[in-house]
Design a protein around this motif. Sequence first.
Motif, PDB file in Angstrom:
ATOM      1  N   ASP A 131       5.204  44.719 -57.959  1.00 21.86           N
ATOM      2  CA  ASP A 131       6.290  45.687 -57.715  1.00 21.86           C
ATOM      3  C   ASP A 131       6.297  46.680 -58.871  1.00 21.86           C
ATOM      4  N   LEU A 132       5.470  47.714 -58.782  1.00 20.27           N
ATOM      5  CA  LEU A 132       5.311  48.632 -59.905  1.00 20.27           C
ATOM      6  C   LEU A 132       6.604  49.384 -60.185  1.00 20.27           C
ATOM      7  N   ALA A 133       7.016  49.361 -61.451  1.00 18.50           N
ATOM      8  CA  ALA A 133       8.219  50.051 -61.927  1.00 18.50           C
ATOM      9  C   ALA A 133       9.493  49.559 -61.255  1.00 18.50           C
ATOM     10  N   GLY A 134       9.422  48.384 -60.622  1.00 18.53           N
ATOM     11  CA  GLY A 134      10.608  47.811 -59.987  1.00 18.53           C
ATOM     12  C   GLY A 134      10.786  48.182 -58.536  1.00 18.53           C
ATOM     13  N   LEU A 135       9.813  48.895 -57.938  1.00 21.64           N
ATOM     14  CA  LEU A 135       9.884  49.247 -56.515  1.00 21.64           C
ATOM     15  C   LEU A 135       9.154  48.171 -55.717  1.00 21.64           C
ATOM     16  N   PRO A 136       9.857  47.430 -54.869  1.00 22.42           N
ATOM     17  CA  PRO A 136       9.214  46.312 -54.188  1.00 22.42           C
ATOM     18  C   PRO A 136       8.141  46.741 -53.182  1.00 22.42           C
ATOM     19  N   VAL A 137       7.093  45.938 -53.121  1.00 21.81           N
ATOM     20  CA  VAL A 137       6.122  46.020 -52.043  1.00 21.81           C
ATOM     21  C   VAL A 137       6.844  45.660 -50.740  1.00 21.81           C
ATOM     22  N   ASP A 138       6.409  46.217 -49.626  1.00 24.45           N
ATOM     23  CA  ASP A 138       6.983  45.921 -48.314  1.00 24.45           C
ATOM     24  C   ASP A 138       6.819  44.422 -48.030  1.00 24.45           C
ATOM     25  N   ARG A 139       7.910  43.676 -48.187  1.00 25.06           N
ATOM     26  CA  ARG A 139       7.836  42.225 -48.043  1.00 25.06           C
ATOM     27  C   ARG A 139       7.586  41.791 -46.602  1.00 25.06           C
ATOM     28  N   ASP A 140       8.039  42.538 -45.638  1.00 25.67           N
ATOM     29  CA  ASP A 140       7.820  42.150 -44.244  1.00 25.67           C
ATOM     30  C   ASP A 140       6.337  42.229 -43.900  1.00 25.67           C
ATOM     31  N   ARG A 141       5.701  43.328 -44.241  1.00 27.65           N
ATOM     32  CA  ARG A 141       4.269  43.479 -43.975  1.00 27.65           C
ATOM     33  C   ARG A 141       3.449  42.493 -44.808  1.00 27.65           C
ATOM     34  N   LEU A 142       3.865  42.282 -46.053  1.00 28.00           N
ATOM     35  CA  LEU A 142       3.157  41.361 -46.937  1.00 28.00           C
ATOM     36  C   LEU A 142       3.153  39.948 -46.365  1.00 28.00           C
ATOM     37  N   GLN A 143       4.317  39.474 -45.950  1.00 27.50           N
ATOM     38  CA  GLN A 143       4.408  38.113 -45.443  1.00 27.50           C
ATOM     39  C   GLN A 143       3.681  37.956 -44.113  1.00 27.50           C
ATOM     40  N   ALA A 144       3.700  39.006 -43.289  1.00 29.67           N
ATOM     41  CA  ALA A 144       2.969  38.954 -42.021  1.00 29.67           C
ATOM     42  C   ALA A 144       1.470  38.886 -42.268  1.00 29.67           C
ATOM     43  N   LEU A 145       0.982  39.676 -43.225  1.00 28.30           N
ATOM     44  CA  LEU A 145      -0.437  39.660 -43.583  1.00 28.30           C
ATOM     45  C   LEU A 145      -0.840  38.257 -44.043  1.00 28.30           C
ATOM     46  N   ALA A 146      -0.049  37.685 -44.930  1.00 25.75           N
ATOM     47  CA  ALA A 146      -0.364  36.355 -45.452  1.00 25.75           C
ATOM     48  C   ALA A 146      -0.380  35.313 -44.345  1.00 25.75           C
ATOM     49  N   ALA A 147       0.565  35.404 -43.430  1.00 22.04           N
ATOM     50  CA  ALA A 147       0.632  34.435 -42.336  1.00 22.04           C
ATOM     51  C   ALA A 147      -0.593  34.544 -41.425  1.00 22.04           C
ATOM     52  N   ARG A 148      -1.042  35.773 -41.173  1.00 23.15           N
ATOM     53  CA  ARG A 148      -2.207  35.956 -40.298  1.00 23.15           C
ATOM     54  C   ARG A 148      -3.457  35.315 -40.875  1.00 23.15           C
ATOM     55  N   HIS A 149      -3.574  35.303 -42.188  1.00 25.81           N
ATOM     56  CA  HIS A 149      -4.810  34.835 -42.820  1.00 25.81           C
ATOM     57  C   HIS A 149      -4.644  33.528 -43.599  1.00 25.81           C
ATOM     58  N   GLY A 150      -3.468  32.935 -43.550  1.00 24.57           N
ATOM     59  CA  GLY A 150      -3.247  31.660 -44.226  1.00 24.57           C
ATOM     60  C   GLY A 150      -3.348  31.747 -45.737  1.00 24.57           C
ATOM     61  N   LEU A 151      -2.794  32.828 -46.314  1.00 20.17           N
ATOM     62  CA  LEU A 151      -2.896  33.059 -47.748  1.00 20.17           C
ATOM     63  C   LEU A 151      -1.609  32.663 -48.467  1.00 20.17           C
ATOM     64  N   ARG A 152      -1.736  32.179 -49.685  1.00 22.44           N
ATOM     65  CA  ARG A 152      -0.578  32.046 -50.564  1.00 22.44           C
ATOM     66  C   ARG A 152      -0.258  33.426 -51.127  1.00 22.44           C
ATOM     67  N   VAL A 153       1.022  33.686 -51.312  1.00 19.24           N
ATOM     68  CA  VAL A 153       1.474  34.938 -51.921  1.00 19.24           C
ATOM     69  C   VAL A 153       2.169  34.595 -53.226  1.00 19.24           C
ATOM     70  N   TRP A 165      14.691  43.999 -51.072  1.00 19.85           N
ATOM     71  CA  TRP A 165      13.949  44.545 -49.940  1.00 19.85           C
ATOM     72  C   TRP A 165      14.811  44.394 -48.693  1.00 19.85           C
ATOM     73  N   ARG A 166      15.268  45.540 -48.167  1.00 21.73           N
ATOM     74  CA  ARG A 166      16.114  45.575 -46.972  1.00 21.73           C
ATOM     75  C   ARG A 166      17.299  44.622 -47.086  1.00 21.73           C
ATOM     76  N   GLY A 167      17.965  44.698 -48.226  1.00 22.37           N
ATOM     77  CA  GLY A 167      19.182  43.924 -48.437  1.00 22.37           C
ATOM     78  C   GLY A 167      18.969  42.521 -48.950  1.00 22.37           C
ATOM     79  N   ARG A 168      17.724  42.083 -49.061  1.00 26.31           N
ATOM     80  CA  ARG A 168      17.442  40.732 -49.548  1.00 26.31           C
ATOM     81  C   ARG A 168      16.898  40.840 -50.973  1.00 26.31           C
ATOM     82  N   GLU A 169      17.584  40.209 -51.908  1.00 31.93           N
ATOM     83  CA  GLU A 169      17.151  40.329 -53.299  1.00 31.93           C
ATOM     84  C   GLU A 169      15.775  39.712 -53.497  1.00 31.93           C
ATOM     85  N   ILE A 170      14.934  40.406 -54.272  1.00 35.24           N
ATOM     86  CA  ILE A 170      13.623  39.859 -54.599  1.00 35.24           C
ATOM     87  C   ILE A 170      13.818  38.528 -55.323  1.00 35.24           C
ATOM     88  N   GLY A 171      13.128  37.515 -54.853  1.00 34.59           N
ATOM     89  CA  GLY A 171      13.285  36.158 -55.369  1.00 34.59           C
ATOM     90  C   GLY A 171      14.001  35.246 -54.398  1.00 34.59           C
TER      91      GLY A 171
END
Length: 375
Positions: A131-153, A165-171
């Motif tokens: 999350d460069l400079a405190g701007l979060p990466v798109d968590r919805d797309r990130l988690q979907a990508l990880a789920a498709r490929h069985g990756l740990r994030v 991210w969209r009202g949900r605190e990072i963490g």
Amino acid sequence: MNEQDFLPFTRPSIDELTIAEVGEVLRSGWITTGPRCAALEAALSERFGGRPVRLVNSATAALELALRLCGIGPGDEVITTPLSWVATANVILAVGATPIFVDVDPLTRNIDLDAAEAAVTPRTAAIIPVDLAGLPVDRDRLQALAARHGLRVIEDAAQSFGASWRGREIGSTGDLVAFSFHANKNLTSGEGGCLVLRNQAEATAFERLRLQGVERFPDGTLEVKAWGGKANMTDIAAAIALGQLRSIDGFTARRRALARQYFERWNRGAGFELPPDDFDNSNWHMFQPLLPRATAARRGEFIGAMRAQGIGVGVHYPAMHLFGLFRGLGWQAGQFPVAEDIGARTVTLPLFPAMADADVARVCTAAARAVGCLR
């Protein structure tokens, strides 16, 4: 210029109550890991919806031990961004895995998730977004990508404590989330960090990883069955962080207010590119305009001109694949043109809660004057 008038790019805000509480820890005689660390872990867990939180002495340790917790090592690949502090990739090397860089999005400056997905191979075990400079990466797309490929994030959220991210605190959501409490972070313990984990079983395993692999039993005996490091936090550091935690929401609100003022006061004719104006999700850890391309090679002169006006400037970060360490692993200039361009032009200007409104106007005026001298 009087040193007292110098405006650094960041400065921690530590109140007198926190200083007194650190004194109490010192007087108690219990200064390493103890009751203050337990209290901080509990407070952070409550903030993140009951998820287990374990403290460490740096976010670097949190990231490395998270990789070890996931069983990632030689033969594995971990996808990440080249636009981050070098620790993000160093921890991948530390466990014997291979960092796989992909370029960043030109608007957010965060990892390009399309490029990340294209880089997935049968050897890919995890992805470390930043999350460069405190701007979060798109968590919805990130988690979907990880789920498709069985990756740990393993989220490198070193810079995004208090962001959302969209009202949900990072963490509060996700897989494994690493925060930094370094001296320049929005919430500091001097040095330190934590990892937010998914469940108690992983938290227990992480406890062994952070302190020599030791498992202790009620009868006073102990066992060591696997490797562990030395990454525990002290109660001195935890006391500072507990004091910071009382104020963090106010700190974040003030940072956002100062960032808004930057956008309102900035001289748009000076040729800079401003960062994304996200006031809903970012915690505004840093304010980072990009120098005009024509002056990028003279960034050192810009920094010197700002210092001459009593203003500190940082550089966060050069594209790390251009460092000799990673060139030695085969990475080359030109592979990630967006990250290279941003890394060559970025400057970090003052942004911290104790700044006055007039300080923002002063920085804006000084930046326009300094870049004008380079033309």
